[in-house]
Design an enzyme around this catalytic site. Structure first.
Site, PDB file in Angstrom:
ATOM      1  N   HIS A  71      54.712  98.171  48.721  1.00 44.69           N
ATOM      2  CA  HIS A  71      53.578  97.248  48.676  1.00 44.69           C
ATOM      3  C   HIS A  71      52.291  97.971  48.282  1.00 44.69           C
ATOM      4  O   HIS A  71      51.575  97.536  47.369  1.00 44.69           O
ATOM      5  CB  HIS A  71      53.415  96.592  50.055  1.00 44.69           C
ATOM      6  CG  HIS A  71      52.209  95.715  50.168  1.00 44.69           C
ATOM      7  ND1 HIS A  71      52.264  94.350  50.073  1.00 44.69           N
ATOM      8  CD2 HIS A  71      50.891  96.028  50.382  1.00 44.69           C
ATOM      9  CE1 HIS A  71      51.045  93.841  50.210  1.00 44.69           C
ATOM     10  NE2 HIS A  71      50.195  94.851  50.410  1.00 44.69           N
ATOM     11  N   GLU A  72      52.002  99.074  48.957  1.00 46.18           N
ATOM     12  CA  GLU A  72      50.716  99.746  48.725  1.00 46.18           C
ATOM     13  C   GLU A  72      50.607 100.305  47.314  1.00 46.18           C
ATOM     14  O   GLU A  72      49.541 100.258  46.700  1.00 46.18           O
ATOM     15  CB  GLU A  72      50.502 100.845  49.760  1.00 46.18           C
ATOM     16  CG  GLU A  72      50.420 100.353  51.200  1.00 46.18           C
ATOM     17  CD  GLU A  72      49.364  99.283  51.427  1.00 46.18           C
ATOM     18  OE1 GLU A  72      48.399  99.216  50.646  1.00 46.18           O
ATOM     19  OE2 GLU A  72      49.523  98.500  52.376  1.00 46.18           O
ATOM     20  N   HIS A 129      38.238 106.462  58.644  1.00 45.36           N
ATOM     21  CA  HIS A 129      38.328 107.704  57.861  1.00 45.36           C
ATOM     22  C   HIS A 129      37.423 107.671  56.636  1.00 45.36           C
ATOM     23  O   HIS A 129      37.631 108.415  55.683  1.00 45.36           O
ATOM     24  CB  HIS A 129      39.781 107.977  57.466  1.00 45.36           C
ATOM     25  CG  HIS A 129      40.502 106.777  56.921  1.00 45.36           C
ATOM     26  ND1 HIS A 129      40.969 105.764  57.722  1.00 45.36           N
ATOM     27  CD2 HIS A 129      40.800 106.424  55.658  1.00 45.36           C
ATOM     28  CE1 HIS A 129      41.552 104.842  56.976  1.00 45.36           C
ATOM     29  NE2 HIS A 129      41.456 105.214  55.711  1.00 45.36           N
ATOM     30  N   GLU A 165      50.749 104.368  63.649  1.00 46.67           N
ATOM     31  CA  GLU A 165      51.998 103.614  63.628  1.00 46.67           C
ATOM     32  C   GLU A 165      53.181 104.565  63.817  1.00 46.67           C
ATOM     33  O   GLU A 165      53.074 105.773  63.563  1.00 46.67           O
ATOM     34  CB  GLU A 165      52.162 102.866  62.296  1.00 46.67           C
ATOM     35  CG  GLU A 165      51.001 101.965  61.920  1.00 46.67           C
ATOM     36  CD  GLU A 165      50.864 100.767  62.838  1.00 46.67           C
ATOM     37  OE1 GLU A 165      51.803 100.467  63.598  1.00 46.67           O
ATOM     38  OE2 GLU A 165      49.788 100.123  62.796  1.00 46.67           O
ATOM     39  N   ASP A 175      44.245 105.886  45.525  1.00 49.83           N
ATOM     40  CA  ASP A 175      44.769 106.602  46.692  1.00 49.83           C
ATOM     41  C   ASP A 175      45.379 105.658  47.722  1.00 49.83           C
ATOM     42  O   ASP A 175      44.942 104.523  47.893  1.00 49.83           O
ATOM     43  CB  ASP A 175      43.653 107.416  47.345  1.00 49.83           C
ATOM     44  CG  ASP A 175      43.230 108.603  46.487  1.00 49.83           C
ATOM     45  OD1 ASP A 175      43.840 108.795  45.418  1.00 49.83           O
ATOM     46  OD2 ASP A 175      42.305 109.319  46.896  1.00 49.83           O
ATOM     47  N   CYS A 214      48.777  94.630  55.556  1.00 49.63           N
ATOM     48  CA  CYS A 214      48.054  95.585  54.717  1.00 49.63           C
ATOM     49  C   CYS A 214      46.564  95.461  54.969  1.00 49.63           C
ATOM     50  O   CYS A 214      46.036  94.360  55.191  1.00 49.63           O
ATOM     51  CB  CYS A 214      48.375  95.289  53.249  1.00 49.63           C
ATOM     52  SG  CYS A 214      47.385  96.206  52.069  1.00 49.63           S
ATOM     53  N   GLY A 256      44.838 101.370  65.120  1.00 50.52           N
ATOM     54  CA  GLY A 256      45.857 101.670  66.106  1.00 50.52           C
ATOM     55  C   GLY A 256      47.148 100.941  65.799  1.00 50.52           C
ATOM     56  O   GLY A 256      47.271 100.235  64.802  1.00 50.52           O
ATOM     57  N   HIS A 294      46.542 105.353  51.804  1.00 49.74           N
ATOM     58  CA  HIS A 294      46.398 105.880  53.162  1.00 49.74           C
ATOM     59  C   HIS A 294      47.292 105.082  54.107  1.00 49.74           C
ATOM     60  O   HIS A 294      47.299 103.851  54.071  1.00 49.74           O
ATOM     61  CB  HIS A 294      44.941 105.774  53.626  1.00 49.74           C
ATOM     62  CG  HIS A 294      43.970 106.482  52.736  1.00 49.74           C
ATOM     63  ND1 HIS A 294      42.632 106.154  52.695  1.00 49.74           N
ATOM     64  CD2 HIS A 294      44.147 107.480  51.835  1.00 49.74           C
ATOM     65  CE1 HIS A 294      42.017 106.946  51.819  1.00 49.74           C
ATOM     66  NE2 HIS A 294      42.928 107.751  51.284  1.00 49.74           N
TER      67      HIS A 294
END
Length: 637
Positions: A266-267, A211, A247, A240, A130, A219, A242
């Protein structure tokens, strides 16, 4: 009410009418794409006194993940404080400051704390992870396992929206993966999540490179994704998520790329207020190691430290047994039970999807469980075995209305079960005094009743009945040899076939459901205590072989979700209510999940007018208890 940031707008076009990069549109002035900036990790062991390019790479790596000051990381994390207050004097020299940072890294990730970049540390740093920075917290017994950051959503109703999608998968598959991840967090907290078509508290998108949020992607096989803490942290991008579009994303199991359900789970934990866990088995551990699609004890403890636990069960009181649930013509659920006086008692929703009335007696003295059907005109009709062994019934005199007196349909019967023919006529199936299957039916919809007729056989359990896609009734029963047997109407509303064996050995009465495409699917408890099933391979057609769904179960019940997915409910070996469900309509099955509680009978499962399933059991106190989905097809209360 949802908490949508008032300054967010629908990112469908830029002011000049062009289609923007969706995440860039969420932060005005952001460039649409910048070149990839790969984050390298050290590839050799290092220790104090070493110097050179590998040490500089180590510093860059640690800085990227929060161990040295990094102003960029505050873009999406206003509360960020680096682990070390200062950079080393020479970032290419492995000094005491670097060693302390490495010790903190090792402690955070469950490695032996040596202060040196040993082989285990090199291996971990080389794994995908992460992109959110680590913020280790030292407790009284060393490093804390879960870490709650401090911010939380100030409403239990949280919305989300997709700004963009990965080209690797269909949008439906991506939506399902994220929906599943949200559901798992909701299942253990009071939170509920709803996808919003235009905007949302949590914005989800796939982007490349730098971003503009201070956490660039690098990458393939490096940083996989990141998600930001709830407001007020991070301003417009608070919450948010992303995902790195470089990937290769997968929803297969085993995955053919990076497992989206695992990374999403997880996110979203970050988007709800959790930091990385020091427990290597936890979903919130920073490093990716393949599929981990279910929350672990550490994750549950962490999220409940912020939001508390979901209160699943509520009591409807009474002293009851043999609960049955039915739907009124107006959509209100009504539950019928045998009371302590052996009379039939009932209670009902006061409005569709609403609260419940008090208990009311329908009188009579019955033996065993009642059964309830609905006439073609919507009137409920109740059937039960009387003290004389005959079938007795009473019915609503108008749809949703008051009830007739009890009347006998005669016979010598056990275990009545009722179903509707294709033309709406009720038909009741019973075990006769000779052990065979007998039935009786309305001669016209809503009308008078035929005499009794035998369908033969030797019943080893109560029957279960459902209707084929073409309208033909089909009955299933455990035979006296323990095998599954069935017979069916030859034509809708018509005559019956003889008995046919479906094999297997089951230890309780089977239950049957109907898939969204009309295929019947039958479930039974095997001799190993697991749930087994077989299904029609085509609607109205032939049958598959037996397959196990695992578990240690008794008393299965099945119901369709609002989207058509079958869901099975059982009493587990611990007395709790467990369930398992199809992942997609007509499709494969997920794993078992507990709904808690303690039941001595049941479950019985109904569906609210809005599509939410609701389960009823007899609790340890003898009362009727219930739990329900918070949203159609969604998590449970």
């Amino acid at each position: 009410m949802t908490m949508t940031s008032p300054h967010r707008s629908d990112p469908t076009t830029d002011p000049d009418g062009t289609a923007p990069d969706a995440v860039a549109a969420a932060v005005p002035g952001r460039e649409l794409m910048r070149p990839h900036r790969h984050i390298d990790a050290p590839t050799t062991v290092l220790a104090k006194g070493d110097s050179g390019a590998e040490v500089a790479t180590l510093h860059t790596y640690l800085k990227r993940f929060g161990y040295f000051p990094s102003p960029e990381l505050r873009t999406g994390n206003l509360l960020f404080r680096s682990v070390m207050a200062f950079d080393p004097a020479d970032t290419a020299t492995y000094d005491d400051t670097t060693a302390t940072a490495v010790e903190q890294f090792q402690q955070q990730h469950g490695l032996p704390v040596t202060g040196a970049v040993d082989e285990a540390t090199v291996a971990l740093m080389g794994r995908p992870r992460c992109g959110f920075p680590d913020q280790p917290v030292v407790g009284g017994d060393g490093i804390a396992p879960f870490v709650a950051q401090g911010n939380r959503w100030n409403s239990n109703q949280v919305s989300y929206h997709f700004d963009s999608f990965s080209p690797d998968l269909g949008q439906a598959a991506q939506r399902a993966a994220l929906r599943g991840a949200f559901d798992r967090w909701a299942a253990v907290t009071p939170l509920s999540f709803t996808e919003h078509p235009a905007t949302g508290d949590i914005r989800i998108g796939w982007v490349n490179g730098d971003h503009g949020d201070g956490s660039p992607f690098d990458g393939p096989s490096g940083v996989l994704a990141h998600c930001f803490y709830p407001p007020p942290n991070g301003g417009d991008i608070a919450g948010d998520c992303h995902f790195d579009d470089a990937e290769t994303w997968s929803v297969d199991n085993p995955p053919s790329g990076v497992d989206l359900p695992t990374v999403a789970l997880h996110e979203i934990g970050h988007g709800l207020g959790l930091n990385h866990s020091a427990d290597p088995t936890a979903v919130m551990y920073a490093y990716y190691g393949g599929p981990r699609r279910e929350l672990q004890a550490d994750d549950v403890a962490g999220i409940r430290s912020i939001y508390g636990a979901r209160l699943r069960w509520a009591s409807l009181g009474g002293i009851i047994s043999d609960a049955q649930v039915a739907d009124n013509a107006d959509g209100r659920m009504e539950v019928f039970v045998r009371g302590a006086d052996n009379a039939v008692w009932h209670l009902w929703q006061t409005a569709p999807n609403n609260g419940w009335s008090g208990w009311n007696s329908l009188g009579g003295v019955i033996q065993g469980a009642p059964t309830v059907g609905r006439n073609a005109d919507g009137r409920l009709e109740l059937f039960a075995r009387g003290t004389d062994g005959a079938l007795w019934h009473r019915w609503q005199t108008t749809p949703n209305g008051t009830w007739s007196d009890w009347r006998s349909l005669g016979g010598g019967i056990f275990d009545p079960v009722v179903s509707n023919n294709a033309d709406g006529r009720l038909e009741v199936f019973v075990k006769g005094l000779d052990g065979a299957l007998w039935h009786i039916w309305q001669t016209t919809p809503n009308g008078t009743w035929s005499g009794w007729q035998s369908l033969g056989g030797g019943l080893g359990s109560r029957v279960t009945v459902d209707r084929n896609e073409d309208g033909r009734l089909e009955v299933f029963v455990r035979g006296t040899d323990g095998g599954l047997f069935h017979q069916w109407q030859v034509t809708p509303n018509g005559t019956w076939s003889g008995w046919s064996a479906l094999g297997g050995v089951i230890t309780e009465a089977p239950v049957v459901g109907r898939n969204a495409d009309g295929r019947l699917e039958v479930f039974g408890r095997g001799t190993d205590g697991a749930l087994w099933h077989r299904w029609q391979t085509v609607p109205n057609g032939t049958w598959s072989g037996w397959a196990s769904l695992g578990g240690g179960i008794t008393r299965p019940a099945v119901r369709n979700n609002a989207d058509g997915r079958l869901e099975v409910f059982v009493r587990g070996g611990d007395g709790a209510l467990w369930h398992i469900w199809q992942v997609v309509p007509n499709g494969n099955w997920g794993g078992w999940s507990s709904l808690g509680g303690f039941q001595t009978e049941g479950p019985a499962v109904g569906r609210n007018a809005d599509g939410r399933l609701e389960a009823f059991v007899r609790g340890g106190d003898g009362g009727l208890w219930h739990t329900w989905q918070s949203t159609p097809n969604g998590v449970w209360n």
